[in-house]
Design a protein around this motif. Structure first.
Motif: not given
Length: 850
Positions: A117-131
């Motif tokens: 989940r590097e996309l979350i860790r690097h701020g590319v995707l907001p966590p709430e979009l996924i979870f």
């Protein structure tokens, strides 16, 4: 408004809309070169020729059973426009490259979401979009397929903007549909326009399906060194794309299974077949994520396999596409794809997406609410019952209601700028008219990259201003031709290094128990319907005959109708007004589909069984079944005048069609297990119907003349009246008639003939005995055969004056009915999987949300 047109001498011309991009003209006023040959060919055909080709395409699709189920219980023949969509090879190379890259990119996203989940860790995707998204399955965290790619198949929906640039409006990654329909479209078009197709040098589709087959075989080789078992998992015949599932199963040579055909045992996934449990190595699923495993996902699902996810975790079965890939269908992901591409690729993607806004972002939410009239609103989590909402179509109350719903659940909504699709020629009302179009492209993973289908599924709107170009909304499909500059080399579907075949001593049974059960009942329902139709036809003839029929004779025949069809109480109640005025009851026995035992109910059951085993039926068989469906659909209209208009003639086409079906089974089917179970169903039901017919009509004692009328009616219904009349008769007519109906081994409709054939079938079935003597079903049929051969016909016809019946005949027939029913029960118990209804012990609120 500017109009661009190309006239033809016959009045056949194509006028593009004055605004937007047109596939034929592009942004110019002249026809693009790659369209010229096709349009010239259509001009040569003329309007009558094109209409004739369209009718031929409709016949082929109908004969192939190509349907799109818009909702139970309705289904419609797949709609195909006779004018293909064309893309030049040079332009396609750019689109193909973009689709390959997009599949690679989404594959990287899928790996990351269920991995580091590097996309979350690097701020590319907001966590709430996924979870917050229902497609992200926590139960699938850490799962991975062997090999380089997780995403095996990928479909992309694309439209052109006003400049001709191709833009992506959505992705399909759970169980991408449409590839099979694209192949069917190609098959039909190559027959409808063979010269135009051949001379246009169209890229062929076979390599795509070869690639899919090779990929699945490659995945299977990662977990087994033996001949792998690859299956296609379908939700069943009520799914809207069920035809495609059966079509791909036949084309690829994989068994088509439902969730009830599979089970988890001892840490593996197994298919329940006649040969026992067969291990499954790879599942190509057409079931959405949540329905695949009721234990860990949607607990009330009946479409999946309990415990499937645990077997996937252990690496003992591979499911493609992997469960959890449904998140990639989230349209909000398009909002962040530019950043994702920069993160993984260090540059922008070749294939751009339509401008997208996610309402979970405060700035995007404000923009969406302020510009909702210009946007297309979509749910982030796609549900079958929900469709895109076009803001321009909403009145004020609906617009305000939608805005309020978005404010309450901002994370659940996405908006996209409306891109007016390009128009393409469509054959409507005997003319070429511009219609908006959308293209779905397909890609499949290979060893190092993705192979893109050279074509795809094009859909066009039914109206010039159609907005939602979906099949559920009446869109028509087109074959998509990628035009090569020179002929393409032929490519075989078969692997260059075929997998080892099973040894002759251990043949692999290629279908599950559910299939043979439906084949068995297919045979039974066919005979049930035919027997009822034959008797009803005879009764109609006798009632309308110019000869006087005594009331006693008529009453026996009417009661026989009730007893043969089991439509009780019918004519069996003494003094019933139905006997005096039989028309309404007889028509009900034919037409009432909700009445168990009626002709229509039996034919509907036959059609349902045929839908369940469509992948087992030949093209000719499917054609005859379609004829049967059509005849049944027009039956009510044919009988609307009742008994006054020779109703037996309305039944003749159904009888003929059922005979054609039986003939195909007998003459065209390979003598394998599939044919054996169909024929066993035929034999069991023919025997039961013959016994019921004899028992209802010939056991009651009537005066001699009336008895002769009944006997001849029964013989006529059984197709042996001519034989009866031509034979030298040494005994009574009743005894000779019984001999033909009951014990004549040369009569393929006699009870003895059916019993004899059943005994032969039972001896050939796998595990027919358990080593401790005769199996129960064998004993039953041996007793039935012996009872028929040992009976004395003249004794059977002896009348009991007190009872007014033939007692010995009644006792024999009663015993035969029992033996036949018990034999059928034994076949069902031993060879058919009895689907158990699982009771859900715990209700979960999140199930309802899904």
């Amino acid at each position: 408004m500017e109009t661009r047109a190309e006239e033809s001498p016959e009045g056949l011309h194509y006028k593009a809309a004055g605004s937007g991009y047109d596939e034929v003209y592009g942004s110019e006023s002249e026809i693009q070169p790659h369209w010229q040959y096709l349009l010239d060919g259509l001009k040569t055909l003329g309007a009558p020729g094109i209409s004739e080709r369209q009718q031929k395409a409709e016949r082929i699709l109908r004969d192939d059973g190509a349907t799109y189920n818009s909702g139970f219980p309705s289904s419609a023949t797949w709609q195909l426009d006779p004018v293909p969509a064309l893309i030049a090879s040079e332009e396609w190379a750019s689109i193909e490259s973009g689709l390959q890259e997009r599949a690679e990119l989404l594959d990287l996203v899928l790996k990351d979401l269920y991995g580091n989940r590097e996309l979350i860790r690097h701020g590319v995707l907001p966590p709430e979009l996924i979870f917050s998204h229902g497609g992200f399955l926590r139960a699938c965290d850490g799962l991975s397929l062997p090999g380089e790619h997780q995403l095996v198949m990928h479909a992309t929906d694309m439209v052109r903007d006003h400049t001709g640039k191709m833009l992506v409006i959505g992705d399909r990654t759970q169980a991408p549909s449409g590839a099979g329909y694209a192949l069917e479209n190609r098959t039909v078009m190559s027959r409808v326009l063979p010269s135009l197709f051949r001379d246009s040098h169209v890229h062929r589709l076979s390599i795509f399906f070869q690639s899919l087959r090779l990929k699945l075989s490659s995945l299977a080789s990662q977990i087994t060194q033996e001949q792998p078992r690859i299956v296609i998992l379908t939700p069943g015949s009520y799914n809207e794309t069920y035809f495609e599932h059966t079509y791909l199963a036949n084309y690829l040579g994989f068994p088509l299974v439902q969730g009830s055909d599979l089970r988890v045992s001892k840490g593996y996934l197994w298919m329940k077949s006649l040969g026992g449990l067969e291990r499954v190595d790879v599942v190509l699923r057409r079931v959405d994520d949540f329905y695949c495993d009721p234990v860990e996902l949607k607990s009330d699902s009946r479409l999946g396999v309990p415990g499937l996810l645990e077997v996937v975790r252990s690496g003992r079965v591979i499911v493609a596409n992997p469960m959890g890939s449904g998140f990639l269908e989230n349209p909000a992901l398009l909002r962040y794809l530019p950043q994702i591409a920069n993160h993984f690729l260090g540059r922008e993607a070749q294939l751009s997406s339509v401008k997208t806004y996610w309402c979970g972002d405060p700035q995007d939410l404000t923009y969406v609410i302020e510009h909702i009239d210009q946007l297309v609103i979509k749910q982030c989590f796609r549900r079958p019952s929900e469709h895109s909402i076009f803001g321009s179509e909403l009145d004020e109350p609906k617009r305000l209601a939608l805005i309020e719903k978005i404010r309450q659940e901002p994370l659940s909504f996405t908006a996209q700028e409306y891109v007016r699709p390009s128009t393409t020629p469509s054959w409507k009302n005997n003319q070429l008219l511009p219609r908006p179009s959308i293209l779905r492209g397909f890609s499949v993973a290979m060893d190092s990259s993705y192979h893109v289908m050279p074509g795809g599924l094009t859909r066009v709107g039914s109206q010039s201003k159609s907005l939602n170009l979906s099949n559920l909304r009446g869109a028509t499909s087109k074959d998509t031709w990628i035009l090569a500059s020179e002929p393409e080399r032929q490519i075989s579907l078969h692997e260059s290094q075929p997998l080892p075949m099973p040894t002759p001593a251990q043949p692999r049974i290629a279908f599950p128990c559910r299939v043979v059960e439906n084949l068995y009942w297919l045979g039974r329902y066919a005979v049930r319907a035919e027997a009822a139709l034959r008797l009803l036809r005879t009764v109609f003839v006798q009632i309308n005959s110019t000869y006087h029929m005594p009331k006693e004779t008529e009453q026996v025949l009417l009661q026989t109708v009730t007893q043969l069809t089991t439509t009780y109480p019918g004519f069996t109640l003494s003094g019933s007004p139905k006997s005096a005025q039989p028309e309404a009851e007889l028509l009900s026995v034919v037409l009432d589909g909700k009445r168990s035992g009626s002709v229509t109910a039996n034919l509907n059951s036959l059609l349902e069984c045929s839908d369940q085993v469509r992948e087992m039926l030949s093209a000719d068989t499917q054609r005859v079944i379609n004829d049967l469906r059509d005849e049944l659909g027009g039956l009510a209209e044919s009988l609307k005048q009742g008994l006054t208009a020779a109703p037996e003639e309305a039944l003749d086409p159904l009888v003929t069609t059922l005979l054609a079906l039986s003939g195909l089974w007998q003459e065209s089917m390979v003598r394998g297990l599939g044919w054996r179970f169909i024929d066993m169903g035929l034999r069991v039901e023919k025997a039961l119907q013959a016994v019921s017919l004899i028992r209802a009509s010939l056991v009651p004692v009537l005066p001699k003349y009336q008895q002769q009328q009944v006997l001849e009616s029964v013989l006529l219904s059984s197709e042996v009246l001519i034989t009866f009349r031509r034979r030298d008769r040494s005994g009574s007519d009743m005894a000779q008639g019984l001999q033909l109906l009951l014990s004549d081994s040369s009569n393929p409709r006699s009870v003895f003939y059916q019993v004899d054939q059943l005994r032969k079938h039972l001896a050939e079935l796998p595990s027919a005995t358990n080593g401790s003597g005769l199996a129960d079903e064998d004993r039953y049929m041996l007793e039935a055969s012996s009872a028929i051969q040992l009976c004395q016909l003249e004794e059977l016809v002896v009348e009991d004056e007190d009872a007014g019946t033939r007692v010995e005949l009644d006792q024999l027939l009663s015993r035969l009915q029992h033996l036949l029913h018990e034999t059928s029960n034994q076949i069902s118990t031993k060879y058919f999987d009895q689907i158990k209804v699982h009771q859900q012990l715990v209700r979960t609120d999140w199930d309802e949300e899904l």
